[in-house]
Motif scaffolding. Structure first.
Motif, PDB file in Angstrom:
ATOM      1  N   LYS B  82     -25.880  38.890  11.880  1.00 53.56           N
ATOM      2  CA  LYS B  82     -25.197  37.623  11.599  1.00 53.56           C
ATOM      3  C   LYS B  82     -24.796  36.886  12.874  1.00 53.56           C
ATOM      4  CE  LYS B  82     -24.655  36.411   7.366  1.00 53.56           C
ATOM      5  NZ  LYS B  82     -25.468  35.310   6.918  1.00 53.56           N
ATOM      6  N   ASN B  83     -24.703  35.574  12.761  1.00 52.17           N
ATOM      7  CA  ASN B  83     -24.251  34.757  13.882  1.00 52.17           C
ATOM      8  C   ASN B  83     -22.787  35.040  14.203  1.00 52.17           C
ATOM      9  OD1 ASN B  83     -22.448  32.616  12.482  1.00 52.17           O
ATOM     10  ND2 ASN B  83     -24.276  32.807  11.215  1.00 52.17           N
ATOM     11  N   GLU B  84     -22.371  34.706  15.426  1.00 56.68           N
ATOM     12  CA  GLU B  84     -21.041  35.042  15.915  1.00 56.68           C
ATOM     13  C   GLU B  84     -19.931  34.301  15.173  1.00 56.68           C
ATOM     14  OE1 GLU B  84     -23.911  34.285  17.522  1.00 56.68           O
ATOM     15  OE2 GLU B  84     -23.312  33.775  19.544  1.00 56.68           O
ATOM     16  N   ILE B  85     -20.231  33.095  14.732  1.00 57.66           N
ATOM     17  CA  ILE B  85     -19.171  32.296  14.110  1.00 57.66           C
ATOM     18  C   ILE B  85     -18.734  32.938  12.797  1.00 57.66           C
ATOM     19  CG2 ILE B  85     -18.647  30.045  13.084  1.00 57.66           C
ATOM     20  CD1 ILE B  85     -20.702  28.941  15.222  1.00 57.66           C
ATOM     21  N   THR B  86     -19.699  33.260  11.959  1.00 60.30           N
ATOM     22  CA  THR B  86     -19.383  33.892  10.687  1.00 60.30           C
ATOM     23  C   THR B  86     -18.697  35.239  10.921  1.00 60.30           C
ATOM     24  OG1 THR B  86     -21.361  32.841   9.805  1.00 60.30           O
ATOM     25  CG2 THR B  86     -20.360  34.537   8.451  1.00 60.30           C
ATOM     26  N   PHE B 123     -16.330  24.132  12.308  1.00 61.25           N
ATOM     27  CA  PHE B 123     -16.314  24.866  13.562  1.00 61.25           C
ATOM     28  C   PHE B 123     -16.949  24.005  14.638  1.00 61.25           C
ATOM     29  CE2 PHE B 123     -20.809  25.650  13.828  1.00 61.25           C
ATOM     30  CZ  PHE B 123     -21.230  25.748  12.515  1.00 61.25           C
TER      31      PHE B 123
END
Lengths: 343, 323
Positions: B82-86, B123
């Motif tokens: 998964k991407n860092e933001i999520t 974000f």
């Protein structure tokens, strides 16, 4: 006689017109290849330094075909709407190319397009071509008429919901139109805002529409909307913007905000685009008001895809989770979990 | 045996490995400097973590995040990449449920994440400029001859205020040098720098957005008390630094893997702790199939190609079907 058409800037919007036009005049056309790293590098080498990446890419396309053709077709796009204009770079493009691309000086065909609508078929724009290509007034009129018709058919495909690349493939006979363009109900729908030369150049936008499709997202773009709907949604403004395509994007943005089907908006903009700095800010501010997420993705010459991937994924995750929490989900295909498809 | 979920965050400056139980309690956390060798760091982290939990727990899911998430995801057999933001937001929502705004500053990027009722609403990430991220602070600490761990304490000891230009690291550095020449102390310069970075962060990422408390500050830079104090001063509100601020991305990906496994009922693809010993060779080559000359990354496990990516046309990517 061979005329070259660079695959950049308004190619994605007017190619069916240009192609039909030259074919009717029995002029052979050569289209540059889809954008490659080499084209980008040449474009950077031969364009003025402080210019946006789509202009650099266009310059690279001209360079690729300049030696293979008698002329390169670079219309001087001034206006396609009353009291609205193109970005000044478009107006100066033929001159810029003339003096930056070696060998281009005497090879540019640049009819001046100053229309009051998206239709660019008025014969008075094309006087220059009569003498240089040796064609009669009668032939010019006939070819323009055919070209306009072909272009309208192509535009109708977009308005049916085909993504522009598919519409072009259908126009060229490479693809048969399916009954309806696929729009998956219940899935996330994103309005993408960006100029055709940014969004549909796979190199510039790093295939953002494909990336979204891989994430099972429905994509809407401005050229799918009716011109009137776009105009109506910015009627409330005291004053229009100067720039035609920027007005279209702004109108489409407001339309997406008001369309309950659209879950969020992604603006794709080339670094240092002046008009976009305006519409990006306006739509960003409206995002709170309409309570729909808005994200800007800025692109430049670099080729690193990870920043785009991360942002797009996070944006879609965010919307999906919200949808799930809102109870609109259908268990099976709305899971926000799972592997991303980017490997 | 009780179930445990692993999360791995492979960032530019640090590689973090965590293990959580079914109630999201942290059983083990490893924070390792990446030093340009993400794979080695992951191996070290996995081995250390193994000592803490092996024999007592059974790994039921693995998640990876961070800029190196794909490569490491393949190496370890991740269930969720998964991407860092999520990932970051998922951790915060679990450990600080009241949070409405997350400030996350890492080694090379910084983000602001807006939450509402446990969901991300918006974000922003730094775009072209890395001013104010961990790497820059590292660099400045080195230049001033101060261990980065003490950077924050220096800032808190400042007597006088001094304004440093924070818009750009190049200008910030020259501004710092000239202020030093004017006679300001190291403490004051460092404090000025912290304030400048916070100002820059809020102006850049929070521009035009409504920033609502409660605030949570996480990421490696949250260890810096000077930056935290500057945030509190700028916002006039308390800023919470969660207990596991430096491994929130890893925690988030562990939680996501748990959700995934529970949601789908799949068994984990985790290769086992032995994965740390598997010979794992990444290489890259320039594809000459067309003039795009893509840099293709190839990963081999024990001499067998496990994954490829980086090609625009997916010719190589698709040549490896499954792992």
């Amino acid at each position: 006689m061979r005329v070259g058409i660079p695959r950049g800037l308004l190619y994605q919007y007017y190619y069916p017109f240009w192609k039909t036009f030259f074919e009717e005049l029995k002029v052979e056309i050569i289209v540059s290849s889809p954008t490659t790293k080499e084209i980008v590098n040449k474009g950077i080498e031969f364009s003025v330094p402080e210019i946006c990446v789509p202009m650099k890419v266009y310059t690279g396309h001209v360079e690729q075909i300049i030696d293979k053709v008698d002329y390169v077709f670079i219309p001087r796009m001034v206006s396609i709407s009353d009291k609205e204009y193109f970005c000044p770079k478009f107006m100066g493009l033929p001159d810029m190319i003339k003096y930056t691309v070696p060998g281009a000086l005497n090879k540019i065909l640049s009819p001046k397009i100053k229309s009051d609508s998206d239709s660019i078929a008025n014969p008075k724009f094309y006087g220059e071509l009569k003498s240089r290509l040796g064609i009669s007034t009668w032939d010019l009129h006939r070819a323009l008429k055919k070209a306009d018709k072909a272009w309208n058919n192509f535009r109708a495909l977009s308005k049916k919901g085909y993504i522009l690349t598919d519409a072009l493939d259908i126009f060229e006979g490479k693809k048969v139109p399916s009954k309806e363009p696929t729009f998956k109900d219940g899935e996330v729908t994103i309005g993408i805002l960006g100029y055709v030369y940014d969004i549909y150049d796979p190199f510039i936008s790093m295939d953002i529409t494909d990336k979204l499709k891989e994430l099972n997202v429905n994509v809407l773009t401005f050229e799918m909307l009716e011109d009137q709907a776009i105009k109506d949604s910015i009627k409330f403004m005291h004053k229009k913007l100067f720039w035609t395509f920027s007005n279209k994007l702004l109108g489409a943005g407001y339309h997406f905000y008001q369309n309950p089907k659209v879950d969020g908006i992604i603006q794709v903009t080339a670094f240092n685009c002046g008009p976009d700095s305006m519409i990006g800010k306006m739509l960003e501010l409206e995002s709170n008001h309409f309570e729909k997420p808005f994200m800007t993705v800025r692109i430049d010459e670099h080729t690193g895809e990870s920043h785009l991937q991360t942002r797009v994924e996070a944006f879609i995750d965010m919307i999906r989770r919200k949808k799930m929490a809102g109870g609109v989900s259908r268990e099976s295909n709305l899971s926000p979990y799972g592997l991303n498809t980017s490997i | 045996m009780d179930k445990v979920y692993l999360g791995i965050d492979v960032g530019s400056v640090s590689t973090n490995v965590v293990a959580i139980d079914e109630n999201n309690r942290v059983l083990s956390k490893q924070y390792i400097r990446t030093n340009g060798q993400p794979l080695e760091s992951v191996k070290t982290g996995i081995k250390k973590l193994k000592n803490d939990i092996d024999g007592k727990y059974k790994v039921a899911g693995v998640g990876t995040t961070g800029s190196g998430r794909q490569l490491v995801g393949i190496m370890i057999g991740a269930d969720v990449i998964k991407n860092e933001i999520t990932a970051h937001a998922t951790a915060t929502i679990n450990y600080v449920p009241s949070a409405n705004t997350i400030f996350e500053i890492g080694g090379q990027d910084s983000k602001i994440i807006f939450l509402d009722k446990g969901l991300i609403t918006d974000f922003a990430m730094n775009t072209v400029c890395a001013a104010g991220t961990g790497s820059f602070l590292d660099h400045q600490a080195e230049r001033l001859g101060i261990p980065i761990q003490q950077f924050g304490d220096y800032a808190l000891r400042a007597q006088r205020k001094v304004r440093i230009a924070g818009r750009c690291t190049v200008f910030a550095e020259s501004d710092m040098i000239s202020k030093q020449q004017f006679g300001f102390s190291k403490e004051e310069i460092i404090n000025g720098l912290c304030e400048a970075l916070v100002r820059n962060y809020i102006n850049n990422l929070g521009r035009g957005k409504k920033i609502r408390p409660p605030y949570v500050f996480q990421g490696g830079v949250a260890a810096n008390a000077g930056i935290r104090a500057a945030f509190e001063k700028e916002l006039g509100e308390q800023v919470t630094v969660p207990e596991y601020f430096d491994v929130m991305g890893a925690l988030g990906s562990a939680i996501l893997s748990k959700e995934y496994v529970e949601h789908t009922g799949h068994t984990t693809k985790f290769r086992g702790f032995e994965a740390a010993d598997i010979e794992f060779t990444p290489s890259s080559f320039e594809c000459s199939g067309c003039s795009n000359l893509c840099e293709v990354i190839k990963v081999e496990i024990n001499g067998e190609t496990a994954a490829m990516w980086g090609d625009k046309c997916a010719k190589w990517t698709n040549s490896v079907k499954s792992i």
